[in-house]
Design a protein around this motif. Structure first.
Motif, PDB file in Angstrom:
ATOM      1  N   HIS A 303     -33.799 -63.846  -2.031  1.00  0.00           N
ATOM      2  CA  HIS A 303     -34.485 -65.124  -2.224  1.00  0.00           C
ATOM      3  C   HIS A 303     -33.608 -66.091  -3.013  1.00  0.00           C
ATOM      4  O   HIS A 303     -33.531 -67.281  -2.691  1.00  0.00           O
ATOM      5  N   PHE A 304     -32.940 -65.588  -4.033  1.00  0.00           N
ATOM      6  CA  PHE A 304     -32.074 -66.448  -4.852  1.00  0.00           C
ATOM      7  C   PHE A 304     -30.904 -66.991  -4.039  1.00  0.00           C
ATOM      8  O   PHE A 304     -30.502 -68.143  -4.195  1.00  0.00           O
ATOM      9  N   LEU A 305     -30.365 -66.175  -3.152  1.00  0.00           N
ATOM     10  CA  LEU A 305     -29.188 -66.568  -2.389  1.00  0.00           C
ATOM     11  C   LEU A 305     -29.517 -67.470  -1.203  1.00  0.00           C
ATOM     12  O   LEU A 305     -28.625 -68.132  -0.678  1.00  0.00           O
ATOM     13  N   THR A 306     -30.762 -67.500  -0.777  1.00  0.00           N
ATOM     14  CA  THR A 306     -31.116 -68.255   0.432  1.00  0.00           C
ATOM     15  C   THR A 306     -32.143 -69.355   0.181  1.00  0.00           C
ATOM     16  O   THR A 306     -32.686 -69.909   1.146  1.00  0.00           O
ATOM     17  N   SER A 307     -32.399 -69.702  -1.070  1.00  0.00           N
ATOM     18  CA  SER A 307     -33.397 -70.720  -1.394  1.00  0.00           C
ATOM     19  C   SER A 307     -32.747 -71.891  -2.119  1.00  0.00           C
ATOM     20  O   SER A 307     -31.737 -71.715  -2.809  1.00  0.00           O
ATOM     21  N   PRO A 308     -33.323 -73.093  -1.989  1.00  0.00           N
ATOM     22  CA  PRO A 308     -32.828 -74.252  -2.735  1.00  0.00           C
ATOM     23  C   PRO A 308     -33.354 -74.244  -4.164  1.00  0.00           C
ATOM     24  O   PRO A 308     -34.114 -73.349  -4.571  1.00  0.00           O
ATOM     25  N   HIS A 309     -32.967 -75.253  -4.924  1.00  0.00           N
ATOM     26  CA  HIS A 309     -33.400 -75.372  -6.309  1.00  0.00           C
ATOM     27  C   HIS A 309     -34.914 -75.567  -6.383  1.00  0.00           C
ATOM     28  O   HIS A 309     -35.542 -76.118  -5.474  1.00  0.00           O
ATOM     29  N   SER A 310     -35.480 -75.087  -7.481  1.00  0.00           N
ATOM     30  CA  SER A 310     -36.906 -75.250  -7.729  1.00  0.00           C
ATOM     31  C   SER A 310     -37.122 -75.555  -9.201  1.00  0.00           C
ATOM     32  O   SER A 310     -36.254 -75.269 -10.048  1.00  0.00           O
ATOM     33  N   SER A 312     -39.127 -74.081 -11.112  1.00  0.00           N
ATOM     34  CA  SER A 312     -39.370 -72.845 -11.855  1.00  0.00           C
ATOM     35  C   SER A 312     -38.206 -71.893 -11.648  1.00  0.00           C
ATOM     36  O   SER A 312     -37.652 -71.792 -10.544  1.00  0.00           O
ATOM     37  N   ALA A 313     -37.858 -71.188 -12.701  1.00  0.00           N
ATOM     38  CA  ALA A 313     -36.702 -70.295 -12.629  1.00  0.00           C
ATOM     39  C   ALA A 313     -36.919 -69.162 -11.628  1.00  0.00           C
ATOM     40  O   ALA A 313     -35.973 -68.706 -10.981  1.00  0.00           O
ATOM     41  N   GLU A 314     -38.167 -68.686 -11.477  1.00  0.00           N
ATOM     42  CA  GLU A 314     -38.438 -67.591 -10.554  1.00  0.00           C
ATOM     43  C   GLU A 314     -38.163 -67.971  -9.111  1.00  0.00           C
ATOM     44  O   GLU A 314     -37.785 -67.129  -8.293  1.00  0.00           O
ATOM     45  N   ASN A 315     -38.339 -69.241  -8.766  1.00  0.00           N
ATOM     46  CA  ASN A 315     -38.158 -69.690  -7.387  1.00  0.00           C
ATOM     47  C   ASN A 315     -36.846 -70.429  -7.157  1.00  0.00           C
ATOM     48  O   ASN A 315     -36.566 -70.861  -6.032  1.00  0.00           O
ATOM     49  N   ALA A 316     -36.054 -70.619  -8.204  1.00  0.00           N
ATOM     50  CA  ALA A 316     -34.802 -71.369  -8.071  1.00  0.00           C
ATOM     51  C   ALA A 316     -33.797 -70.573  -7.242  1.00  0.00           C
ATOM     52  O   ALA A 316     -33.703 -69.346  -7.355  1.00  0.00           O
ATOM     53  N   GLY A 317     -33.067 -71.282  -6.401  1.00  0.00           N
ATOM     54  CA  GLY A 317     -32.061 -70.647  -5.556  1.00  0.00           C
ATOM     55  C   GLY A 317     -30.744 -71.398  -5.583  1.00  0.00           C
ATOM     56  O   GLY A 317     -30.655 -72.538  -6.056  1.00  0.00           O
ATOM     57  N   LEU A 318     -29.716 -70.760  -5.032  1.00  0.00           N
ATOM     58  CA  LEU A 318     -28.349 -71.290  -5.093  1.00  0.00           C
ATOM     59  C   LEU A 318     -27.819 -71.659  -3.710  1.00  0.00           C
ATOM     60  O   LEU A 318     -26.646 -71.999  -3.574  1.00  0.00           O
ATOM     61  N   TYR A 319     -28.670 -71.600  -2.688  1.00  0.00           N
ATOM     62  CA  TYR A 319     -28.180 -71.713  -1.312  1.00  0.00           C
ATOM     63  C   TYR A 319     -27.440 -73.030  -1.025  1.00  0.00           C
ATOM     64  O   TYR A 319     -26.307 -72.999  -0.530  1.00  0.00           O
ATOM     65  N   PRO A 320     -28.030 -74.208  -1.313  1.00  0.00           N
ATOM     66  CA  PRO A 320     -27.276 -75.444  -1.030  1.00  0.00           C
ATOM     67  C   PRO A 320     -25.976 -75.552  -1.820  1.00  0.00           C
ATOM     68  O   PRO A 320     -24.984 -76.080  -1.316  1.00  0.00           O
ATOM     69  N   ALA A 321     -25.962 -75.022  -3.053  1.00  0.00           N
ATOM     70  CA  ALA A 321     -24.742 -75.061  -3.858  1.00  0.00           C
ATOM     71  C   ALA A 321     -23.665 -74.138  -3.279  1.00  0.00           C
ATOM     72  O   ALA A 321     -22.471 -74.453  -3.322  1.00  0.00           O
ATOM     73  N   ILE A 322     -24.072 -72.989  -2.731  1.00  0.00           N
ATOM     74  CA  ILE A 322     -23.103 -72.095  -2.093  1.00  0.00           C
ATOM     75  C   ILE A 322     -22.474 -72.778  -0.884  1.00  0.00           C
ATOM     76  O   ILE A 322     -21.247 -72.762  -0.690  1.00  0.00           O
ATOM     77  N   GLY A 323     -23.316 -73.390  -0.042  1.00  0.00           N
ATOM     78  CA  GLY A 323     -22.783 -74.122   1.106  1.00  0.00           C
ATOM     79  C   GLY A 323     -21.887 -75.272   0.692  1.00  0.00           C
ATOM     80  O   GLY A 323     -20.851 -75.533   1.328  1.00  0.00           O
ATOM     81  N   ALA A 512     -32.222 -67.762 -14.106  1.00  0.00           N
ATOM     82  CA  ALA A 512     -31.400 -68.461 -13.108  1.00  0.00           C
ATOM     83  C   ALA A 512     -29.943 -68.581 -13.532  1.00  0.00           C
ATOM     84  O   ALA A 512     -29.032 -68.380 -12.721  1.00  0.00           O
ATOM     85  N   VAL A 513     -29.714 -68.922 -14.817  1.00  0.00           N
ATOM     86  CA  VAL A 513     -28.334 -69.119 -15.271  1.00  0.00           C
ATOM     87  C   VAL A 513     -27.511 -67.832 -15.171  1.00  0.00           C
ATOM     88  O   VAL A 513     -26.404 -67.844 -14.598  1.00  0.00           O
ATOM     89  N   PRO A 514     -27.980 -66.679 -15.691  1.00  0.00           N
ATOM     90  CA  PRO A 514     -27.170 -65.455 -15.527  1.00  0.00           C
ATOM     91  C   PRO A 514     -26.952 -65.082 -14.063  1.00  0.00           C
ATOM     92  O   PRO A 514     -25.867 -64.630 -13.697  1.00  0.00           O
ATOM     93  N   ALA A 515     -27.973 -65.277 -13.225  1.00  0.00           N
ATOM     94  CA  ALA A 515     -27.807 -64.948 -11.809  1.00  0.00           C
ATOM     95  C   ALA A 515     -26.749 -65.829 -11.165  1.00  0.00           C
ATOM     96  O   ALA A 515     -25.901 -65.347 -10.393  1.00  0.00           O
ATOM     97  N   GLY A 516     -26.765 -67.133 -11.470  1.00  0.00           N
ATOM     98  CA  GLY A 516     -25.752 -68.027 -10.923  1.00  0.00           C
ATOM     99  C   GLY A 516     -24.360 -67.689 -11.405  1.00  0.00           C
ATOM    100  O   GLY A 516     -23.386 -67.749 -10.637  1.00  0.00           O
ATOM    101  N   VAL A 517     -24.239 -67.321 -12.678  1.00  0.00           N
ATOM    102  CA  VAL A 517     -22.933 -66.954 -13.234  1.00  0.00           C
ATOM    103  C   VAL A 517     -22.392 -65.703 -12.543  1.00  0.00           C
ATOM    104  O   VAL A 517     -21.199 -65.620 -12.201  1.00  0.00           O
ATOM    105  N   VAL A 518     -23.251 -64.718 -12.307  1.00  0.00           N
ATOM    106  CA  VAL A 518     -22.811 -63.485 -11.654  1.00  0.00           C
ATOM    107  C   VAL A 518     -22.324 -63.764 -10.236  1.00  0.00           C
ATOM    108  O   VAL A 518     -21.280 -63.255  -9.813  1.00  0.00           O
ATOM    109  N   VAL A 519     -23.061 -64.579  -9.492  1.00  0.00           N
ATOM    110  CA  VAL A 519     -22.640 -64.905  -8.125  1.00  0.00           C
ATOM    111  C   VAL A 519     -21.285 -65.618  -8.139  1.00  0.00           C
ATOM    112  O   VAL A 519     -20.384 -65.299  -7.348  1.00  0.00           O
ATOM    113  N   LEU A 520     -21.121 -66.582  -9.038  1.00  0.00           N
ATOM    114  CA  LEU A 520     -19.857 -67.316  -9.120  1.00  0.00           C
ATOM    115  C   LEU A 520     -18.708 -66.390  -9.499  1.00  0.00           C
ATOM    116  O   LEU A 520     -17.606 -66.472  -8.922  1.00  0.00           O
TER     117      LEU A 520
END
Length: 542
Positions: A303-310, A312-323, A512-520
């Motif tokens: 969900h985090f990798l395939t969703s846009p920003h939200s 709420s932290a639970e629903n926030a995603g990184l998909y548009p930023a990855i693209g 959201a921040v630790p998850a984004g840092v790990v992906v990067l």
């Protein structure tokens, strides 16, 4: 006796103390270990917040310990004692599969969501026609002079890709207006699968020294890609996505493993280590699913990798930023690589040694150390203010980041070109080759591995930059993928920055921040690992 105990005197260097040298060496070692340990603690802390391994059931940990960890330790320990080279081969195959799976996700985003398959097919055909003409003209380079060949090639590429407005349609326009077009998975199989099948065919033909075997291997690779598209829906997997993953990850890894089994008899036992890791992972995943053990409640999930920003932290995603990061890196590579390599070739092979070129050398070295925010101001002033372009687009962001890494690409390319032995140049001149023929056929092929690794490492720096994107007005948050060079774009580091500043809250800081840092970090480590593997491979062959 003094030289055997405390110190000695070396001409031109003064008194050399062994005690001081030993102390200095251990101080350097201590400083290095302190930096490594500090960084490791920080990464473990961030990864723990993002992945949360302790939230998994005890049975989940025990299952994977029995199916994956314990067999891997036993097989790896045995190979480490008996055949270290085989263990390295097995580790390389596992790493190759992991990294290629990671990049297959980026390829799927690019060739499914950002570039529609039909558009990709149309431009592939538009490039293939003039490329074929270029190959034909190259075969007659002794009969046709350089200038006419360049003119015809340039005209062919322009007419094929752009046409003449109002008079001649381009090839991509004609393909997209065709009354009948294949389905998307067929297009992806033909375009991506065809390219990989050609590479597989050449690889197998080279190692087996048999053209027929190479042709059969290429057909098998293409057939496997098509089979994946047919099987995907029955497994609940999108056919287009499975075609891309099979093409980018499974087929190249299987081909390399098969080639190693055929050509590296002393090391082929290392395939057992790779099989242990891969099979153990699959068996463990199936076992915990059957037994009903819950895994870690990780914030780095599908969900985090395939969703846009939200909000709420639970629903926030990184998909548009990855693209966005993928498009930015493609633009940066397209701009910085030819300019940087061209400048390096000129400075090393053609430029005279005078005051002007030495002035350029000094400034290139200085530009490599300029803070990135200065390049952001440069991009804002040149591209936005002076040229009047829109702020925060893919093209402006890519051009600004290309300026940032251009000095690094030039320096690394020059070092690679400088490392080419002078004897090779003299041998080429002795055979009657011109300077351009020597550069094209001798220098650049020999230096290309170093040029490639330096460029990849420079791109690794560019993908983690935030300040230049902020300065050119890139939006911190976007909710859809950019599809054109004029589209507004965000990037992974910019999205993480927005979560830690604009949306600062306890939830975003711990989720959201630790998850984004790990992906990067995973993307950065994957890019750097590719550079290291390429460098080691070409060094071992030289």
């Amino acid at each position: 006796m003094a030289t055997d105990t405390e110190s000695s005197y070396a001409g031109g260097f003064g008194q050399v103390s062994r005690t001081a040298g030993t102390i200095f060496r251990y101080l350097l070692l201590a400083a290095t270990m302190f930096g490594i340990v500090t960084l490791a603690v920080l990464l473990v802390y961030v990864a723990n917040d993002a992945i949360r391994p302790l939230t998994a059931d005890l049975g989940w940990h025990l299952t994977f310990f029995v199916t994956l960890v314990l067999p891997t330790i036993l097989v790896g320990g045995y190979l480490y004692r008996r055949n270290t080279a085989a263990l390295k081969l097995g580790g390389l195959i596992v790493g190759m599969l992991a990294v290629s799976l990671l990049f297959s996700g980026g390829m799927a985003i690019t060739f499914i969501d950002i570039i529609p398959p039909l558009t990709g097919l149309s431009y592939a055909i538009g490039l293939a026609i003039p490329a074929a003409l270029t190959v034909v003209l190259t075969k007659y380079e002794n009969k046709i002079s350089f200038t006419p060949r360049v003119a015809v090639t340039g005209a062919a590429f322009f007419l094929s890709l752009f046409g003449v407005p109002g008079y001649l349609h381009s090839v991509p326009e004609l393909v997209q207006k065709a009354p009948v077009v294949p389905t998307e998975w067929v297009i992806l199989t033909l375009v991506l699968g065809g390219v990989v099948a050609l590479a597989v065919s050449r690889y197998v033909a080279r190692i087996r020294e048999d053209t027929t075997a190479g042709l059969l291997a290429g057909v098998a690779a293409l057939g496997l890609t098509g089979l994946a598209a047919l099987v995907g829906p029955f497994l609940g997997i999108d056919a287009n996505a499975l075609v891309v993953v099979t093409t980018v990850a499974f087929v190249p890894t299987a081909t390399y493993a098969g080639g190693a089994a055929l050509t590296r008899e002393q090391e082929r036992i290392g395939l057992l280590f790779a099989a242990t890791v891969i099979v153990g992972s699959l068996v463990g995943a199936a076992a915990v699913d059957i037994l009903g053990f819950a895994g870690p409640q990780s914030w780095v999930n599908w969900h985090f990798l395939t969703s846009p920003h939200s909000g709420s932290a639970e629903n926030a995603g990184l998909y548009p930023a990855i693209g966005g990061s993928i498009l930015l890196m493609a633009t940066v590579a397209a701009l910085s690589f030819p300019i940087g390599v061209g400048a390096a070739v000129y400075l090393e092979e053609y430029a005279p040694d005078n005051t002007f070129t030495r002035f350029i050398d000094v400034n290139i070295s200085n530009l490599a150390g300029v803070p990135s925010v200065v390049y952001g101001l440069l991009g804002l002033g040149v591209f936005v203010t002076y040229l009047g372009q829109s702020t925060g687009t893919v093209l402006i962001g890519g051009a600004t980041l290309a300026l940032l890494i251009l000095p690094i690409v030039i320096i690394s390319s020059r070092e690679a070109i400088r490392a080419v032995p002078g004897d090779l140049r003299q041998a080429s001149y002795g055979m009657g080759a011109t300077r351009w023929q020597t550069v094209k056929n001798v220098v650049i092929p020999e230096a290309f591995p170093g040029i490639l690794t330096g460029t990849i490492l420079a791109l690794g720096r560019a993908i983690g930059e935030t300040a230049p994107l902020i300065m050119i007005g890139a939006p911190s948050v976007v909710f859809s993928l950019p599809t054109e060079l004029s589209s507004k774009v965000s990037a992974m580091p910019l999205q993480v920055y927005a979560w830690s500043s604009l949306f600062a809250s306890e939830d975003f800081y711990t989720k959201a921040v630790p998850a984004g840092v790990v992906v990067l970090l995973v993307v950065l480590l994957a890019m750097n690992s590719i550079a290291i593997v390429l460098r080691n491979k070409f060094e071992s062959e030289s």
